[in-house]
Structure formats: structure tokens, C-alpha cells
Design a protein around this motif. Sequence first.
Motif, short mmCIF file in Angstrom:
data_model
loop_
_atom_site.label_atom_id
_atom_site.label_comp_id
_atom_site.label_asym_id
_atom_site.label_seq_id
_atom_site.Cartn_x
_atom_site.Cartn_y
_atom_site.Cartn_z
N VAL A 61 58.43 64.69 9.17
CA VAL A 61 58.67 63.97 7.92
C VAL A 61 60.14 64.14 7.52
O VAL A 61 60.62 65.26 7.37
CB VAL A 61 57.74 64.51 6.80
CG1 VAL A 61 58.05 63.83 5.48
CG2 VAL A 61 56.29 64.27 7.18
N VAL A 62 60.83 63.03 7.37
CA VAL A 62 62.26 63.09 7.04
C VAL A 62 62.48 63.00 5.53
O VAL A 62 63.29 63.71 4.96
CB VAL A 62 63.01 61.95 7.78
CG1 VAL A 62 64.47 61.91 7.38
CG2 VAL A 62 62.88 62.12 9.29
N ILE A 63 61.70 62.11 4.87
CA ILE A 63 61.78 62.02 3.41
C ILE A 63 60.38 62.22 2.86
O ILE A 63 59.42 61.62 3.37
CB ILE A 63 62.27 60.63 2.94
CG1 ILE A 63 63.65 60.30 3.49
CG2 ILE A 63 62.27 60.54 1.41
CD1 ILE A 63 64.11 58.87 3.17
N GLU A 64 60.28 63.03 1.84
CA GLU A 64 58.97 63.19 1.20
C GLU A 64 59.18 63.16 -0.32
O GLU A 64 60.02 63.90 -0.84
CB GLU A 64 58.36 64.54 1.62
CG GLU A 64 56.98 64.72 1.09
CD GLU A 64 56.35 66.04 1.56
OE1 GLU A 64 57.01 66.78 2.32
OE2 GLU A 64 55.22 66.31 1.15
N THR A 65 58.47 62.29 -1.00
CA THR A 65 58.52 62.32 -2.46
C THR A 65 57.18 62.83 -2.96
O THR A 65 56.14 62.42 -2.46
CB THR A 65 58.81 60.93 -3.07
OG1 THR A 65 57.67 60.10 -2.91
CG2 THR A 65 60.01 60.25 -2.44
N ARG A 66 57.23 63.76 -3.89
CA ARG A 66 56.00 64.34 -4.42
C ARG A 66 55.93 64.09 -5.92
O ARG A 66 56.77 64.59 -6.67
CB ARG A 66 55.98 65.86 -4.19
CG ARG A 66 55.88 66.24 -2.74
CD ARG A 66 55.74 67.75 -2.66
NE ARG A 66 55.98 68.21 -1.32
CZ ARG A 66 56.40 69.42 -1.01
NH1 ARG A 66 56.63 70.29 -1.97
NH2 ARG A 66 56.58 69.77 0.25
N ASN A 67 54.97 63.28 -6.29
CA ASN A 67 54.74 63.04 -7.72
C ASN A 67 56.05 62.67 -8.44
O ASN A 67 56.30 63.11 -9.57
CB ASN A 67 54.17 64.33 -8.33
CG ASN A 67 53.17 64.01 -9.40
OD1 ASN A 67 52.77 62.84 -9.55
ND2 ASN A 67 52.77 65.00 -10.16
N LEU A 68 56.84 61.87 -7.77
CA LEU A 68 58.21 61.61 -8.23
C LEU A 68 58.24 60.60 -9.39
O LEU A 68 57.74 59.48 -9.25
CB LEU A 68 59.03 61.08 -7.05
CG LEU A 68 60.49 60.77 -7.32
CD1 LEU A 68 61.26 62.04 -7.64
CD2 LEU A 68 61.11 60.07 -6.11
#
Length: 341
Positions: free
Chosen positions: A35-42
Motif C-alpha cells: 500500500v503506497v497511499i492509505e487514508t484513514r477516516n480522512l
Amino acid sequence: MDTESTAVAQSGDGTQPDSETTAAVTAATKNPGDVVIETRNLSKIYKDFWGRKKVHALKSLDIEVRKGEIFGLLGPNGSGKSTTIKLVLGLLFPTSGRVLVFDKDASETKKNEHIGYLPEESYLYQFLNAEETLDFYGRLFDMSGEQRKKRIEELLQLVGLQGARHRQLREYSKGMRRRVGLAQALINDPDLILLDEPTTGLDPIGIREMKDLILALRDQGKTILLCSHQLGDVQDVCDRVAILHQGELKELGRVTDLLKVQDVTEVHASGLSEDAKREIAEVIQRHGGDLKSIDNPTTTMEDLFLNIVRESEARPGARRVSASPESAPTDEGSDTESASS
Ligand SMILES: Nc1ncnc2c1ncn2[C@@H]1O[C@H](COP(=O)(O)OP(=O)(O)OP(=O)(O)O)[C@@H](O)[C@H]1O
């Protein structure tokens, strides 16, 4: 297209090809580091000068961009695409939630050394030529003279600007400017490339070239996040897409899966006689299927246009012989007469 091709579309069993299912399963199985980009609850709320909430631009966005894929971020104007890119680059801070890039918080700007960014509009120095422009950006990345020379050569070749390398950018067409913008975004040989509307302002040939370039970059192992309004372009190049609306994620998945029409079977065959086609239609009916069409498939307007331009370049002045009765050249009246009589 010189071979006859017949498409049969039939509703009935809805069976999915095994290879597609296998590909989807393989793509869904990920390893750590994939995974290169991960957004969490952004979430991102823009506030006004007095600190009052103005616009809720992103609402609890959860997406993952995986290594080596082309990921499309789609959405109408104001849906939060550029906000997402700015958060990934660390140019904005989230109101809540997190963005991880290469497993690090996006606010760590050092990670940007491995990112290339093509903004919707590149603001490049109009009085520099392509070579000088790339040399300038190479210096910003502390590249040595030798490294810059080698890299500039590679990039000018990649984007097809070798012949125009000594012309000032103010003389460039929109397509050429877009290509030099892409070359600039690639100067540091980034692992992750962010492309904001990469085909804006390009003609169909420029669009095809840009799409081929994007695919070539993926084949080199790069990860690409692409924002676009051009749905056809996204369909042509993206492996997976996220669709945003008013800051909310509405759909996420593989393009092939999202676009698949369930319960319709498509068969393509060439060289079939009329008798064979009749027999196929009978077989479908015998098995309780509902024959939707049995016809020659159409090409795309893009392919038609590009073929015409290529033919015209190969044989300047000659009129294309079209398969369409509308534009087929007529034999000085004789055909017209017999048709009307
Ligand atoms: N600096 C800002 N201050 C206040 N509101 C902003 C700011 N930047 C963006 N917005 C608002 O946030 C929302 C999302 O904007 P964003 O630019 O991320 O959308 P977008 O999907 O990239 O749109 P487009 O396709 O038009 O580029 C919009 O309502 C926009 O007006």
C-alpha cells in the motif's frame, strides 16, 4: 480493421469468466508494503478567517492505493479530489483522520522526494526551453550535472520533445506544455506519481499519447494516482477507481468489475458465415436465452479518428475509403441514378 468481427450479446446464465475472477482475487490479496497511499477516516473542513466551518470538503475517506497500480479519483467539480491530493502531498493538514504515504504520515515532507506531481496547470517559466526547465528542476533535487544530463535525455525522449528541446516554452502548444509538465514531474524518478487532469486541453492524439505514457509508467513499476473528469480516459487506463461526491466516497473497486454488465454473455468471433450466425441464434433460443444482438461491433470514435490521422500522414492528399455508405465516394452519378430509380 480488416477482419470481420461478430459480437453476440445474450442474457441468460450470467456466468463470469474464471480468469477475471482469479485476477480480481489476486489483486485483492496484498502484502505488507504493497500500500503506497492509505487514508484513514480522512476529513477536511475548510474554515473561514474567523475559524468558522466553511466547507466540509472530505468526509471520512478510506482508500488505499496499491503499489504498481493506476488508481483513479473521480468526481464532479468540488467533490474533494484536489483536496485529497494536497493532503497526500502534505500541503494541507487533515481536520481529522490520517493520510499515510509510504507508511509515513503525509506531513513528513521528506517523502515528497519520491513523489512526482503534475498539477492541473503547470506554472513553468515561459522563457526557458524544455532542456533548461528540466535542468532547473533537476538542480532543486540536488542532482549532479551528469545525472541531470542523463535524466533530461531520457525524459525528453519519453515525452517526445527531443525535437523541440531548444524552443522556449512560450512557443509550445498546449499538448507540448502538458508533456514538459509531465517530464518535470518525473525528473526525480518518483515511485508515486500524482496526476491532476493530465489530459486537459489535449487533442485526441495528445490524449492517446498521454494515456500510453501513463500505462508505460505503470509498466515500469510506478504507482499512479490520477484525478480526472474524462471518464473515458479513466476507463482506459485505471486499474481501480474511487468515485467521490460532495466529499464522500460513493464507490470503490476495479474498473473491470464496476463496469461489468451482469447476466449478459458476450462472444466475439470472426469469419462466421450468415448460416453460422443463424445457427448460433437458434442455439441461444433453444437454451432459453434472450438474443439481444448478433452484429458487427463498432470501434470507438477515438480509434476511428486516430486511424484517419495516421492514414492521412502516411498518404497525404488521399481521401480515405470508408466502410460507411454515407461517405463512400460515388462514381460520378451512375450509382446515384440507379439508387433513385
Ligand atoms: N482553500 C479553500 N477554502 C475554502 N474552501 C475550499 C478551499 N479549497 C477547496 N474548497 C472547497 O472544498 C470543496 C472541494 O474542493 P476540491 O478543490 O477538493 O474539489 P475537486 O473535486 O478537486 O474539484 P474540481 O474538479 O473543480 O477541481 C469545494 O466545495 C471547494 O469549494
